[in-house]
Design an enzyme around this catalytic site. Sequence first.
Site, PDB file in Angstrom:
ATOM      1  N   ASP A 147       2.341   3.231   2.927  1.00  5.83           N
ATOM      2  CA  ASP A 147       1.319   4.243   2.650  1.00  5.83           C
ATOM      3  C   ASP A 147       1.922   5.555   2.144  1.00  5.83           C
ATOM      4  OD1 ASP A 147      -1.213   5.282   2.323  1.00  5.83           O
ATOM      5  OD2 ASP A 147      -1.729   5.367   4.439  1.00  5.83           O
ATOM      6  N   HIS A 161       0.836  -1.212   0.000  1.00  6.03           N
ATOM      7  CA  HIS A 161       0.000   0.000   0.000  1.00  6.03           C
ATOM      8  C   HIS A 161       0.869   1.258   0.000  1.00  6.03           C
ATOM      9  CE1 HIS A 161      -3.954   2.004   0.893  1.00  6.03           C
ATOM     10  NE2 HIS A 161      -3.084   2.999   1.048  1.00  6.03           N
ATOM     11  N   TRP A 210       0.707  14.019   3.828  1.00  5.46           N
ATOM     12  CA  TRP A 210       0.172  13.365   5.021  1.00  5.46           C
ATOM     13  C   TRP A 210       1.243  12.951   6.028  1.00  5.46           C
ATOM     14  CZ3 TRP A 210      -1.500  12.503   0.044  1.00  5.46           C
ATOM     15  CH2 TRP A 210      -2.817  12.908  -0.219  1.00  5.46           C
ATOM     16  N   HIS A 268      -9.336   1.608  -0.154  1.00  4.44           N
ATOM     17  CA  HIS A 268      -9.226   2.287   1.128  1.00  4.44           C
ATOM     18  C   HIS A 268     -10.579   2.064   1.790  1.00  4.44           C
ATOM     19  CE1 HIS A 268      -5.810   4.194  -0.765  1.00  4.44           C
ATOM     20  NE2 HIS A 268      -5.520   4.852   0.338  1.00  4.44           N
ATOM     21  N   GLU A 306     -11.213   3.906   6.678  1.00  5.18           N
ATOM     22  CA  GLU A 306     -10.073   4.619   7.286  1.00  5.18           C
ATOM     23  C   GLU A 306     -10.652   5.734   8.147  1.00  5.18           C
ATOM     24  OE1 GLU A 306      -7.214   6.417   4.676  1.00  5.18           O
ATOM     25  OE2 GLU A 306      -5.771   6.767   6.279  1.00  5.18           O
ATOM     26  N   HIS A 316       1.425   5.444  -2.025  1.00  4.07           N
ATOM     27  CA  HIS A 316       0.921   6.529  -2.891  1.00  4.07           C
ATOM     28  C   HIS A 316       2.108   7.180  -3.586  1.00  4.07           C
ATOM     29  CE1 HIS A 316      -3.281   6.502  -1.437  1.00  4.07           C
ATOM     30  NE2 HIS A 316      -2.712   5.987  -0.373  1.00  4.07           N
ATOM     31  N   GLN A 319      -9.790   9.225  -5.111  1.00  4.84           N
ATOM     32  CA  GLN A 319      -9.572   9.878  -3.802  1.00  4.84           C
ATOM     33  C   GLN A 319     -10.796  10.666  -3.315  1.00  4.84           C
ATOM     34  OE1 GLN A 319      -6.160  10.881  -1.756  1.00  4.84           O
ATOM     35  NE2 GLN A 319      -7.989  10.955  -0.468  1.00  4.84           N
TER      36      GLN A 319
HETATM   37 ZN    ZN Z   1      -3.580   5.021   1.242  1.00  8.67          ZN
END
Ligand code: ZN
Length: 433
Positions: A308, A56, A314, A209, A212, A58, A151
């Site tokens: 991630d 996982h 983030w 996802h 979450e 991005h 997203q």
């Molecule tokens: Zn993610």
Amino acid sequence: MDLVIRNASLPDGRRGVDIAIDQGRIAAVAPGLPAKGAREIDAEGDLVTPPFVDAHFHMDATLSYGLPRVNQSGTLLEGIALWGELKPQLTQDALVARALQYCDWAVARGLLAIRSHVDVCDDRLLAVEALLDVKRRVAPYLDLQLVAFPQDGVLRSPSALANLKRAVAMGVDVVGGIPHFERTMADGAESVRILCEFAADQGLRVDMHCDESDDPLSRHIETLAFHTQRLGLQGRVAGSHLTSMHSMDNYYVSKLLPLIKEAGVAAIANPLINITLQGRHDSYPKRRGMTRVPEMLAQGIDVAFGHDCVMDPWYSLGSGDMLEVAHMGLHVAQMTGQDAMRDCFRAVTETPARILGLEGYGLHPGCHADLVLLDAGDAVEAIRLRAARRLVLRRGQVVAESPRAVARLALPGRPPQADFRLPMPAGLARKNA
Ligand SMILES: [Zn+2]
């Protein structure tokens, strides 16, 4: 034989094993192999493992830390807002350059397969084009699998579903989703149905996802398991994050876990990100947010740990080191038993390889000679030390090399030690295994 690695320890606990490699594949794995290699490597009792796999990630956002500004609060919501500010400014060249740089970091860390989500909510699909380009370019040394990730919500964002289908037509491998971000629980459930049916129709894997959130009533994993079973997608679907399960009612979870197992749905926890982003509305005590990893493993559900984020809106830390991910996962889930610690190592190697459906992954004759020699005697020591990757092999070729972690100690009143090592002497490590 092109290459023989001598005296290796393996993740399953075998020691003193030789690995013969020919034409990019593993030819034999046994103690005292008679075959001579054109090149011979002495592992000196250190651990040889198939490469790390990140289930996982991005990659469209990675290494963008500070663009256009840093996340001051460090929260998920400011991160999403920041990503929204950054998206219109993205250029394909910059995106490709950052992704390629991250792949170099990954290879240096023995991370040779990554499943990356790619945001499809920008109508230009610039990130999709960029990462498909990156996928082709890194293919000789790294397996990059892409997930079409809406997203902003496949129902909530008007063009997301059409964009997702375009991305798949362009060559993206996996169908993504974000049901907890849709406007209502009902829309979330509907998004799961639509996306699973599309994946079944296209013969693709699914990785959403899912939940979450700290909201214990976010139960889209139940719907994901239902449609997986209904559509015959067993073994091809993963739920990423599943953080709401941390906060769910125990009785409900006792019903849920067998349903996940029965549907053959895998779970992907992201310990570094879950522990930092979840529980933000809590005072004290603060929830950890990570999903119920040991309980799912006990149920026989595949659980992988993902990275991630690395240096993006983030998360301002990270370096592509899956041992750091396993280390955090171990702590957050309190997986400190001997078997549990080895499970944490599996969660960044063979389990995500299975989730991605990687062909030829493993340590058996016939597998690709994709291997990592670690500066550690076993899997637990590898996690403890975030051990140096002495050698990284792709198809039998050395693609990265790092020195052992040795220090020069000059302590008053003691003779100098030029090769002071944190890894335990082989004999001691052996006793503890
Ligand atoms: Zn993610």
